[in-house]
Design a protein around this motif. Structure first.
Motif, mmCIF file in Angstrom:
data_model
loop_
_atom_site.group_PDB
_atom_site.id
_atom_site.type_symbol
_atom_site.label_atom_id
_atom_site.label_comp_id
_atom_site.label_asym_id
_atom_site.label_seq_id
_atom_site.Cartn_x
_atom_site.Cartn_y
_atom_site.Cartn_z
ATOM 1 N N THR A 196 -0.032 -6.146 1.486
ATOM 2 C CA THR A 196 0.661 -7.210 0.762
ATOM 3 C C THR A 196 0.312 -7.180 -0.730
ATOM 4 O O THR A 196 1.187 -7.289 -1.593
ATOM 5 C CB THR A 196 0.291 -8.582 1.364
ATOM 6 O OG1 THR A 196 0.673 -8.607 2.744
ATOM 7 C CG2 THR A 196 0.985 -9.711 0.623
ATOM 8 N N GLU A 197 -0.971 -6.996 -1.022
ATOM 9 C CA GLU A 197 -1.428 -6.943 -2.415
ATOM 10 C C GLU A 197 -0.866 -5.717 -3.121
ATOM 11 O O GLU A 197 -0.457 -5.785 -4.294
ATOM 12 C CB GLU A 197 -2.957 -6.937 -2.455
ATOM 13 C CG GLU A 197 -3.567 -6.736 -3.838
ATOM 14 C CD GLU A 197 -3.154 -7.807 -4.837
ATOM 15 O OE1 GLU A 197 -3.193 -7.519 -6.051
ATOM 16 O OE2 GLU A 197 -2.791 -8.933 -4.412
ATOM 17 N N GLU B 268 -3.508 -5.711 6.542
ATOM 18 C CA GLU B 268 -2.256 -6.365 6.172
ATOM 19 C C GLU B 268 -2.348 -6.965 4.769
ATOM 20 O O GLU B 268 -1.403 -6.888 3.978
ATOM 21 C CB GLU B 268 -1.920 -7.459 7.190
ATOM 22 C CG GLU B 268 -1.457 -6.938 8.548
ATOM 23 C CD GLU B 268 -0.182 -6.109 8.461
ATOM 24 O OE1 GLU B 268 0.728 -6.478 7.677
ATOM 25 O OE2 GLU B 268 -0.103 -5.073 9.146
ATOM 26 N N ALA B 269 -3.507 -7.568 4.467
ATOM 27 C CA ALA B 269 -3.697 -8.161 3.138
ATOM 28 C C ALA B 269 -3.667 -7.083 2.055
ATOM 29 O O ALA B 269 -3.116 -7.289 0.960
ATOM 30 C CB ALA B 269 -5.017 -8.924 3.097
ATOM 31 N N GLU B 270 -4.249 -5.932 2.348
ATOM 32 C CA GLU B 270 -4.258 -4.821 1.398
ATOM 33 C C GLU B 270 -2.830 -4.357 1.111
ATOM 34 O O GLU B 270 -2.454 -4.099 -0.034
ATOM 35 C CB GLU B 270 -5.089 -3.670 1.957
ATOM 36 C CG GLU B 270 -5.170 -2.463 1.045
ATOM 37 C CD GLU B 270 -5.891 -1.289 1.693
ATOM 38 O OE1 GLU B 270 -6.728 -0.686 1.021
ATOM 39 O OE2 GLU B 270 -5.601 -0.985 2.871
#
Length: 357
Positions: free
Chosen positions: A329-330, A325-327
């Protein structure tokens, strides 16, 4: 929707595939297939990997549809006792609007491995999950261009090994206490090249390596000591009964026969061959007489002596979902950073127009 809000990815297939990749059983099956066929169409995700779906351009999408979703690349099948002339009239009404299209959709053949391969991969679990254990399968790519009789015999062998609670390989795996239930697809014969896959889910991390050892040891024992003749007879009888009865339940019989034909037809082989069971079944019964060692030889030839083998281990990872999820978002933040105010406004307008359409 709003220039002040973060960008998001939307899409039916995109969300579908994100859901699919949250299913550990599906991840295991896909990973096993990819490991067996790394150099072919079967070595990639047929539904599209969520990480890469946003990279698909409209031009690529359109070209794929134009080239492959064309009658030149189709198989046309009809079932029933309707008038054949009327069938041809119906086909003419549709096909008259098209011209032949030069396109190849041949599936590449996987070259064979010299040595077995092993691969460990993570799968997402929640930190408070009560079943955060490993999963593993051992898979073999079988020989190329097998005859219909050999394919039928391999399916019967699968039934002998795994088909009932008393089947020797199934029993060995379940009673070992290494895992909680079987994993793998068994005998997969709908692709251009057959493969066999078996394993366990719910395995403690420290014991995952023991599963492959147990499978190979069990197969070696069956090949050497022999298979119970009653198990062979039962598998032959079950196979014959199913083929003769041809009972597809609520599933249309015509579609069931079509799918059986496609297992050969899709790869430019005879579509009627998989439907003929009388002669191959008689031949297998003769060859599988008591003490003939027919299925024992198949275990040795197609599995034990076959170096095109892969072992896949899925290891639970409590941080993987958050990292993915962080990937995302980034990645979206970087896309947004490259947009000026006019591009953002155009993006909002496009979103509203897409919704309207």
């Amino acid at each position: 929707d709003d220039p002040e809000k973060p960008l998001t990815y939307k899409g039916v297939v995109y969300n579908e595939m994100k859901g699919a990749y949250s299913d550990p059983d599906r991840r295991l099956v896909e990973s096993a297939q990819h490991s067996i066929f790394p150099d072919t169409t079967y070595g990639v995700e047929s539904g599209g990997h969520p990480r890469h779906i946003p990279d698909l351009t409209y031009e690529q999408f359109e070209a794929f549809h134009r080239d492959l979703y064309h009658p030149t690349n189709s198989r046309i099948y009809m079932y029933g006792d309707d008038d054949p002339d009327r069938r041809l009239e119906l086909l003419e009404e549709y096909l008259a609007d098209f011209e032949p299209w030069d396109i190849s959709s041949v599936v590449q053949r996987q070259s064979r491995f010299d040595q077995p391969r092993h691969q460990a991969l993570p799968y997402p679990v929640s930190a408070d999950g009560d079943n955060n254990k490993g999963m593993t399968t051992v898979s073999w790519l079988l020989q190329d261009d097998l005859e219909a009789e050999t394919i039928m015999a391999l399916h019967i062998l699968e039934h002998i090994l795994l088909g009932t609670p008393a089947s020797p390989l199934r029993k060995e795996l379940i009673e070992s206490g290494l895992g909680e239930d079987l994993a793998g697809v068994g005998m997969e014969s709908e692709l251009m090249q057959l493969y066999f896959s078996v394993g366990l889910r719910g395995v403690e991390g420290a014991r995952v390596g023991e599963v492959e050892e147990l499978i190979l040891k069990a197969l070696e024992s069956l090949a050497s000591a022999g298979i119970d003749p009653d198990a062979v007879a039962a598998a032959l009888n079950t196979t014959e009964f199913r083929l003769r009865e041809n009972n597809t339940g609520s599933y249309p019989r015509g579609l069931a026969l079509m799918l059986r034909a496609l297992s050969s037809w899709l790869y430019d082989r005879d579509p009627l061959e998989p439907l003929k069971f009388e002669a191959p079944l008689i031949s297998i019964r003769t060859k599988a007489a008591p003490d003939a060692g027919f299925f024992e030889k198949m275990i040795r030839e197609h599995l034990l002596a076959n170096n095109h083998r892969t072992t896949i281990v899925l290891e639970p990872d409590e941080k993987l979902a958050a990292a993915e999820e962080a990937e995302e978002t980034e990645r979206l933040a970087q896309v947004r950073a490259r947009m000026d105010e006019a591009e953002l406004q155009t993006h909002v307008a496009n979103t509203l127009e897409l919704r309207r359409l």
